[in-house]
Motif scaffolding. Structure first.
Motif, PDB file in Angstrom:
ATOM      1  N   SER A 226     -15.716   3.320  14.945  1.00 50.88           N
ATOM      2  CA  SER A 226     -14.901   3.666  16.114  1.00 50.88           C
ATOM      3  C   SER A 226     -15.314   5.009  16.703  1.00 50.88           C
ATOM      4  O   SER A 226     -14.743   5.456  17.701  1.00 50.88           O
ATOM      5  CB  SER A 226     -13.421   3.712  15.714  1.00 50.88           C
ATOM      6  OG  SER A 226     -12.987   2.453  15.255  1.00 50.88           O
TER       7      SER A 226
ATOM      8  N   ASP B 241     -15.179   7.963  15.048  1.00 48.22           N
ATOM      9  CA  ASP B 241     -14.447   9.083  14.455  1.00 48.22           C
ATOM     10  C   ASP B 241     -15.231   9.669  13.286  1.00 48.22           C
ATOM     11  O   ASP B 241     -15.929   8.955  12.562  1.00 48.22           O
ATOM     12  CB  ASP B 241     -13.075   8.618  13.956  1.00 48.22           C
ATOM     13  CG  ASP B 241     -12.211   8.056  15.071  1.00 48.22           C
ATOM     14  OD1 ASP B 241     -12.239   8.643  16.168  1.00 48.22           O
ATOM     15  OD2 ASP B 241     -11.534   7.031  14.845  1.00 48.22           O
ATOM     16  N   THR B 242     -15.077  10.979  13.076  1.00 42.70           N
ATOM     17  CA  THR B 242     -15.651  11.633  11.912  1.00 42.70           C
ATOM     18  C   THR B 242     -14.579  11.696  10.829  1.00 42.70           C
ATOM     19  O   THR B 242     -13.461  12.155  11.066  1.00 42.70           O
ATOM     20  CB  THR B 242     -16.140  13.047  12.244  1.00 42.70           C
ATOM     21  OG1 THR B 242     -17.152  12.960  13.266  1.00 42.70           O
ATOM     22  CG2 THR B 242     -16.736  13.712  11.019  1.00 42.70           C
TER      23      THR B 242
END
Length: 392
Positions: free
Chosen positions: A280, A282-283
């Motif tokens: 998605s 995101d980290t």
């Protein structure tokens, strides 16, 4: 005098026999003061408590160039040949020779069982679907292999047959070693599960305790399998799996006095930290997830495996509010439900090396709130294992 001499010789012989027996026992008897334990192993036929796979092989026409000549059988049509190397790293041509062909309208195969390069004295077997049972229809074969210092004659057992439309084979052997530490008896088993087409033990060998003080296990779990660099708990002390000979006949264990502070994926170790990018965008770092139990769930969608992928979605639907679940795979199609990590993404390479380790994996790692590995299990076994872990 003659009578006395005979009596003396008799007692001397008894003494020698007892001395030899004691010497043999001492070879497998250790003290917890020993920092290094060197064990001889014994090869056992079949699977035992372990699981093994097979690999597909490709035969070539007998007109091709091979490393050595062989004597071919007569009255077999469409004859083709395959040389199974006993050691992929060996420069010399130590092989187990195989043939396949057609006889009386049926597909057959032959293994050069005695390694004499003559197929006329070996059994002709009908080619059938592979039998996955523990020791059914296994074929014993002799071969040459280096033990690390010299070339020796060894033997093993092969499971051969059709698997998903492919001509497949895999060795069916494991090693055992029985020994004592402070008069407490142990038996360990050693396998090389990821290399079914070679008879060496240097790729990814694993060790497991089979019995402890004569209490024998009736099954082996993923967390029971100890890899290189990991440690066995023997009588309350940890011994690192340090070394194994090329053909597996000798293993070396070294006492590990710092196991509790080790970072790794063995059960009981501190889980490796990670920093990944999800699909998605995101980290995600491990420090964000220590509020709950975390499961890193590998699936293997390649090769038509739908079961392991569906297992993740079932876990996610069942436990999404109770634990963190990270799905790891390559070429993931649907990622609108749950957290997904592309195992082939370059940014995630360190994560891959710690928590996947191979292109196709179905292993799940459970990390506790204390950031230690709580358990490991095959993703398809989640219904039997994960609810117990969450409950506890």
């Amino acid at each position: 005098m003659k009578y006395i001499f005979k009596i003396s010789m008799f007692f001397a012989l008894i003494y020698m026999i007892i001395g030899c027996q004691n010497h043999k026992s001492i070879e497998n008897r250790f003290s917890s003061l020993n920092d290094t334990i060197i064990l001889k192993t014994k090869k056992v036929k079949g699977n035992g408590l372990f699981q093994f796979g097979v690999s597909s092989i490709e035969f070539q026409d007998t007109s091709k160039n091979f490393s050595n000549p062989v004597k071919y059988p007569k009255n077999i049509n469409d004859l083709k040949r395959f040389q199974l190397k006993t050691d992929f790293n060996e420069t010399k041509n130590y092989n187990v020779e195989m043939l396949k062909g057609i006889k009386n309208g049926k597909q057959i195969f032959i293994v050069d069982e005695n390694n004499n390069k003559d197929f006329t004295d070996d059994s002709i077997r009908e080619y059938k679907p592979i039998n996955w049972s523990k020791s059914a229809n296994l074929i014993k074969c002799k071969y040459l292999i280096s033990n690390g210092t010299e070339v020796v004659t060894d033997s093993s057992w092969l499971n051969i047959g059709d698997s998903n439309g492919n001509f497949s084979l895999g060795k069916r052997e494991y090693l055992i070693s029985k020994f004592e530490i402070d008069n407490k008896k142990f038996e360990i088993g050693i396998i090389e599960p990821r290399n079914p087409l070679s008879f060496t033990y240097g790729f990814r060998p694993q060790i497991s305790i089979l019995s402890d003080s004569e209490i024998k296990k009736d099954s082996i779990s993923e967390s029971d399998l100890i890899a290189f660099g990991e440690a066995l708990n023997l009588n309350g002390k940890y011994y690192r799996f340090e070394k194994i000979s090329n053909n597996g006949d000798i293993i070396t264990l070294v006492k590990d006095k710092s196991f509790e502070s080790k970072i790794g994926t063995q059960k009981g170790m501190i889980a490796p930290s990670f920093n990944v990018i999800t699909m998605s965008g995101d980290t995600l770092t491990n420090s964000f997830l220590q509020n709950k139990l975390t499961v890193i769930a590998n699936s293997c969608g390649c090769g038509g495996d739908k079961e392991s992928t569906e297992a993740f979605y079932e876990m996610e639907r069942t436990f999404r509010n109770q634990i963190n679940i990270l799905h790891v795979d390559s070429d993931i199609k649907m990622f609108d439900i749950g957290i997904h990590i592309d195992s082939q993404k370059e940014f995630n390479k360190d994560f891959y090396n710690n928590y996947r380790k191979e292109y196709c994996s179905r292993l799940c790692y459970v990390i506790g709130k204390d950031n230690k590995i709580v358990e490991k299990f095959n993703i398809n076994e989640w219904k039997n294992i994960l609810p117990k872990i969450i409950k506890n």
